[in-house]
Design a protein around this motif. Structure first.
Motif, short mmCIF file in Angstrom:
data_model
loop_
_atom_site.label_atom_id
_atom_site.label_comp_id
_atom_site.label_asym_id
_atom_site.label_seq_id
_atom_site.Cartn_x
_atom_site.Cartn_y
_atom_site.Cartn_z
N CYS A 269 -31.57 -5.55 26.43
CA CYS A 269 -31.42 -4.73 25.22
C CYS A 269 -32.77 -4.14 24.79
O CYS A 269 -33.76 -4.87 24.66
CB CYS A 269 -30.84 -5.58 24.09
SG CYS A 269 -30.61 -4.67 22.55
N THR A 270 -32.79 -2.84 24.56
CA THR A 270 -34.01 -2.16 24.13
C THR A 270 -34.03 -1.88 22.63
O THR A 270 -34.97 -1.28 22.12
CB THR A 270 -34.15 -0.81 24.86
OG1 THR A 270 -33.02 0.00 24.52
CG2 THR A 270 -34.21 -1.00 26.37
N GLY A 271 -32.96 -2.27 21.94
CA GLY A 271 -32.91 -2.05 20.50
C GLY A 271 -32.64 -0.62 20.10
O GLY A 271 -32.90 -0.24 18.95
N CYS A 272 -32.08 0.18 21.00
CA CYS A 272 -31.88 1.61 20.70
C CYS A 272 -30.78 1.85 19.66
O CYS A 272 -30.71 2.93 19.07
CB CYS A 272 -31.55 2.37 21.98
SG CYS A 272 -29.93 1.97 22.67
N GLU A 273 -29.89 0.89 19.47
CA GLU A 273 -28.81 0.95 18.48
C GLU A 273 -27.75 2.01 18.80
O GLU A 273 -27.02 2.44 17.91
CB GLU A 273 -29.36 1.15 17.05
CG GLU A 273 -30.19 -0.02 16.59
CD GLU A 273 -30.17 -0.27 15.09
OE1 GLU A 273 -29.51 0.50 14.38
OE2 GLU A 273 -30.80 -1.25 14.66
N ARG A 274 -27.63 2.40 20.05
CA ARG A 274 -26.51 3.31 20.37
C ARG A 274 -25.18 2.59 20.15
O ARG A 274 -24.19 3.21 19.80
CB ARG A 274 -26.61 3.75 21.83
CG ARG A 274 -27.86 4.51 22.14
CD ARG A 274 -27.59 5.92 22.68
NE ARG A 274 -28.85 6.48 23.11
CZ ARG A 274 -29.15 6.82 24.36
NH1 ARG A 274 -28.25 6.71 25.31
NH2 ARG A 274 -30.34 7.29 24.65
N CYS A 275 -25.17 1.29 20.38
CA CYS A 275 -23.95 0.51 20.15
C CYS A 275 -23.57 0.56 18.67
O CYS A 275 -22.40 0.71 18.32
CB CYS A 275 -24.16 -0.93 20.60
SG CYS A 275 -25.67 -1.69 19.95
N ILE B 230 -28.47 -4.85 15.33
CA ILE B 230 -29.45 -5.43 16.23
C ILE B 230 -30.45 -6.24 15.41
O ILE B 230 -31.10 -5.71 14.50
CB ILE B 230 -30.21 -4.33 17.01
CG1 ILE B 230 -29.24 -3.48 17.83
CG2 ILE B 230 -31.27 -4.96 17.92
CD1 ILE B 230 -28.48 -4.22 18.90
N CYS C 255 -23.61 1.78 25.51
CA CYS C 255 -24.89 1.14 25.88
C CYS C 255 -25.44 1.69 27.19
O CYS C 255 -24.82 1.54 28.24
CB CYS C 255 -24.71 -0.38 25.97
SG CYS C 255 -26.25 -1.21 26.42
N PRO C 256 -26.62 2.30 27.16
CA PRO C 256 -27.18 2.88 28.39
C PRO C 256 -27.82 1.85 29.31
O PRO C 256 -28.16 2.17 30.44
CB PRO C 256 -28.25 3.85 27.85
CG PRO C 256 -28.66 3.30 26.54
CD PRO C 256 -27.48 2.55 25.98
N GLU C 257 -28.00 0.63 28.83
CA GLU C 257 -28.72 -0.39 29.61
C GLU C 257 -27.79 -1.44 30.21
O GLU C 257 -28.26 -2.37 30.86
CB GLU C 257 -29.74 -1.11 28.70
CG GLU C 257 -30.65 -0.20 27.90
CD GLU C 257 -31.59 0.59 28.79
OE1 GLU C 257 -31.82 0.15 29.93
OE2 GLU C 257 -32.08 1.64 28.34
S1 SF4 Z 1 -26.94 0.24 23.05
FE1 SF4 Z 1 -27.42 -1.42 24.47
S2 SF4 Z 1 -29.68 -1.35 24.69
FE2 SF4 Z 1 -29.16 -0.14 22.89
S3 SF4 Z 1 -29.32 -1.59 21.16
FE3 SF4 Z 1 -27.16 -1.63 21.80
S4 SF4 Z 1 -27.02 -3.30 23.27
FE4 SF4 Z 1 -29.21 -2.82 23.03
#
Ligand code: SF4
Ligand code: SF4
Ligand code: SF4
Length: 273
Positions: free
Chosen positions: A14-20, A53, A146-148
């Motif tokens: 997780c990069t903390g991007c908050e797309r989720c 997050i 989630c892109p990761e």
């Molecule tokens: S979209 Fe994926 S990478 Fe980005 S904050 Fe959410 S769980 Fe983490």
């Protein structure tokens, strides 16, 4: 127990991007975050964030959401069946049954459900694991976004196997256990992490025994008549009071400013956010 659906969160990805978070907001039309005195930080879980997050020191990001416990304390505590465990696995909330007692908030070992304190007719809010999408053959919106691949969807059996595979194939990278495999009876949202996630539970060392068993063990010591009369009176009070408030709101509201899938038909938000 037959296999159920599940989510695996890998905090090392997780990069903390908050797309989720954004995907969930869009899916449920949750709107912008509203600072409100009963909640903590704006980034905390709230009626506008069914997932968030948690940012820990050293760029350690942990996605927070309902764990969809295998034996959920919230379901056990709800006197009117507003919280229910579905056969597929997700724990869902039926606003039309809710009497507003907030027992579910009090008993959740992970502090997940939130109350819409800033609404004139508040309801409980939490992640539903996108049960409608799942029943349509899809996957939760947050997983899709989630892109990761830090959060993935599957059956609990296959995700547990995947979690243990990651731990075994990456010596020293992960904590040796899968968080959620056994704690408090096990959960449908699992975690692998390079650091302890004990902080996620309200109290450390809750053990592996499901909370409902302990709740009912304690309740069995209370005389049944007291429980029955107390529960009945509480229920009547809340249901009647809530219905009166709803009827009053229905006449006061002019035009809904947004909808919430979890709300009973005909109810509306109060225009904030
Ligand atoms: S979209 Fe994926 S990478 Fe980005 S904050 Fe959410 S769980 Fe983490
Ligand atoms: S995490 Fe809390 S709200 Fe979610 S199913 Fe478990 S007890 Fe219920
Ligand atoms: S599973 Fe659905 S409801 Fe739960 S956090 Fe993800 S998008 Fe939101």
């Amino acid at each position: 127990m037959s296999d159920t659906v599940a989510i695996l969160n890998d905090t090392t990805r997780c990069t903390g991007c908050e797309r989720c978070v954004e995907a969930c907001k869009e899916e449920y039309e949750l709107g912008r975050d509203r600072p409100w005195r009963e909640q903590g930080a704006v980034s905390d879980l709230s009626s506008t964030r069914h997932t968030t997050i948690i940012r820990r020191p050293n760029e350690h990001y942990v996605r927070q959401q309902c764990r969809h416990c295998l034996e959920p304390a919230c379901v056990s505590a709800c006197l009117v069946g507003a919280m229910q465990k579905t056969p597929e696995g997700p724990v869902v909330y039926d606003a039309s049954k809710c009497m507003g007692c907030r027992y579910c908030l009090a008993v959740c070992p992970y502090g997940i459900p939130r109350y819409e304190w800033d609404r004139r007719v508040p309801y409980v809010t939490k992640c539903t694991m996108c049960i409608d999408r799942i029943r349509d053959g899809g996957i939760p919106a947050c997983i899709e976004a989630c892109p990761e691949e830090a959060t993935v969807f599957g059956t609990r059996t296959e995700l547990l196997a995947e979690a243990h595979r990651r731990i075994a194939e990456n010596p020293g990278k992960y904590q040796p256990e899968v968080f959620g495999e056994r704690e408090i009876g096990g959960t449908a949202v699992l975690y692998v992490s390079d650091r302890s996630l004990d902080f996620l539970a309200w109290k450390p060392d809750l053990g592996n025994q499901p909370l409902p068993e302990r709740t009912w063990a304690a309740l069995h010591k209370v005389p049944p008549l007291m429980l029955g009369v107390g529960g009945l009176m509480t229920g009547v009070y809340w249901v009647v009071g809530r219905r009166m408030r709803l009827a009053s709101e229905a006449t006061l509201e002019i035009k809904p400013s947004g909808t919430d899938r979890q709300r009973p038909t005909g109810e509306s938000h109060d225009g904030q956010g």
